[in-house]
Design an enzyme around this catalytic site. Structure first.
Site, PDB file in Angstrom:
ATOM      1  N   ARG A 168       0.856  -1.187   0.000  1.00 62.84           N
ATOM      2  CA  ARG A 168       0.000   0.000   0.000  1.00 62.84           C
ATOM      3  C   ARG A 168       0.896   1.242   0.000  1.00 62.84           C
ATOM      4  O   ARG A 168       2.022   1.191   0.488  1.00 62.84           O
ATOM      5  CB  ARG A 168      -0.910  -0.002   1.230  1.00 62.84           C
ATOM      6  N   HIS A 169       0.379   2.332  -0.554  1.00 67.34           N
ATOM      7  CA  HIS A 169       1.059   3.618  -0.446  1.00 67.34           C
ATOM      8  C   HIS A 169       0.818   4.151   0.967  1.00 67.34           C
ATOM      9  O   HIS A 169      -0.245   4.720   1.250  1.00 67.34           O
ATOM     10  CB  HIS A 169       0.530   4.611  -1.475  1.00 67.34           C
ATOM     11  N   VAL A 170       1.771   3.987   1.844  1.00 59.74           N
ATOM     12  CA  VAL A 170       1.614   4.427   3.233  1.00 59.74           C
ATOM     13  C   VAL A 170       2.995   4.682   3.810  1.00 59.74           C
ATOM     14  O   VAL A 170       3.967   3.984   3.495  1.00 59.74           O
ATOM     15  CB  VAL A 170       0.851   3.373   4.066  1.00 59.74           C
TER      16      VAL A 170
END
Length: 407
Positions: A168-170
């Protein structure tokens, strides 16, 4: 006569011998004795007793170590795996539990516009091929989380079936802070100015997947903003072309602390520390094939055969569709200004690049390393050379992959 025969038969089969007492007295209750040949089995010496007690002590000590260490020793696990198809185990107990690879928990908190689209597509193929659990998220536009959101996300990730790879983009999450098992992290970054330019033009004009892609992505963007010259944006210090918007890569490694979003030494040093302590590999997009090769060697259960899949012509054809279009090079003056505004990003980039080349040398991969130039030399890829990911914050990952499978 019959009575006499019965008495003879009884005396011949009786295991107890009848011994008459001295003086011709009739036999009494104490006159029955066990045969002498069975007596040695009832005798124990002190040495035999000591041996039995020592064996019992060793067994109890081994059982204690077994429980303290949380399971059986390694050789017993190997033996159990070796006997996995034994009919004895079928009849006397359950089969041994699934032997998990190490590491069995991997997180790819992918940085936007740094090749993540290519890697996600590869992971889809690899998860089906190798049988690991690829965990994705329905949230694509939230990299900064509150404390409660961090706890909830970590809980959801930690309860996933292992072995898993979560992507995930995190920004970096510290699992141990909330009592969870810290997973192994991997990531890929690229030249900061190239990343910025790719994102700038993609938001306005999309990529090769469709002419109207950018209209769907940014429908509210005004025409004067869409066609804003990149040099004007930089030289006139528009918000999109200045800090903190330019401080983008470091927070993915620094973490969720508010200071991680402030350009400065504190965020930079914390990002470096997390790379050294929590990331198995941080690769460089400009050397993507070497990144995939190292991932295959470090994490074979997840990335075995990834390089051959990546080089497959059909995959390259799909990957080329995500290249940003209408990308132009800013003037030297504008690039120099970007370089100054992104000096912390570049210091981190060169740090990661040095670490990556060190790993390559350890594995016998050659790198053409030169001294960092006074100003960065920018690599602008052509559509047939480098696969570009979709920007992290707004695009639906699952929908794009479904479109590809439909084709």
């Amino acid at each position: 006569m019959k009575k006499k025969q019965q008495q003879q038969h009884h005396s011949s089969t009786d295991p107890w011998t009848h011994v008459a007492p001295q003086g011709g007295a009739p036999p009494g209750p104490g006159s029955w004795k066990r045969p002498g040949s069975l007596l040695p089995f009832l005798r124990f010496s002190l040495r035999d007793y000591g041996f039995c007690m020592a064996t019992l002590f060793v067994f109890c000590l081994g059982s204690l170590f077994y429980q303290l260490n949380g399971g059986p020793p390694r050789f017993l696990l190997d033996l159990r795996q070796y006997l996995g198809n034994s009919t004895y185990l079928d009849d006397h107990g359950p089969f041994p539990s699934k032997v998990l690879p190490f590491p069995s928990q991997v997180v790819y908190n992918r940085v936007g516009k740094c090749g993540s689209r290519t890697v996600v597509l590869l992971l889809r193929i690899l998860s089906e091929k190798h049988g690991f659990n690829l965990v994705t998220s329905d949230i694509h536009n939230k990299t900064r989380l509150t404390k409660n959101e961090q706890m909830e996300l970590i809980k959801n990730i930690s309860t996933a079936e292992q072995p898993y790879l979560f992507t995930r983009h995190v920004h970096f999450l510290n699992f141990s802070r909330f009592g969870g098992d810290q997973p192994v992290y991997i990531n890929i970054i690229r030249d900061p100015v190239n990343r910025f330019l790719s994102n700038y033009f993609f938001r306005r004009f999309g990529d090769w997947r469709g002419e109207q892609n950018h209209m769907i992505r940014t429908p509210s963007m005004r025409q004067e903003e869409r066609y804003l010259d990149i040099n004007e944006c930089i030289l006139e210090n528009y918000p999109e072309c200045s800090n903190p918007r330019l401080f983008y890569i470091i927070p993915y490694f620094c973490g969720q602390h508010p200071r991680c979003r402030e350009p400065g030494e504190w965020a930079l040093e914390r990002a470096k520390l997390n790379v050294n302590e929590h990331f198995l590999l941080v690769g460089i997009l400009e050397e993507l094939e070497d990144v995939l090769l190292l991932l295959e060697r470090f994490l074979p259960h997840y990335f075995k055969d990834v390089l051959s899949i990546y080089k497959n012509p059909e995959h390259r054809k799909l990957g080329n569709m995500t290249v940003t279009v209408k990308k132009t090079i800013p003037s030297p003056e504008a690039i120099q200004i970007l370089y100054q505004r992104m000096r912390y990003e570049y210091e981190f980039y060169y740090f990661v690049k040095e670490q990556f080349h060190l790993l390559k040398r350890k594995f016998g991969l050659k790198s053409h390393v030169s001294k960092p130039p006074v100003r960065p030399q920018f690599f602008i890829p052509t559509p047939l050379e480098t696969e570009e990911p979709i920007d992290d914050e707004e695009q639906d990952d699952e929908k794009w992959l479904e479109d590809i499978y439909k084709r």
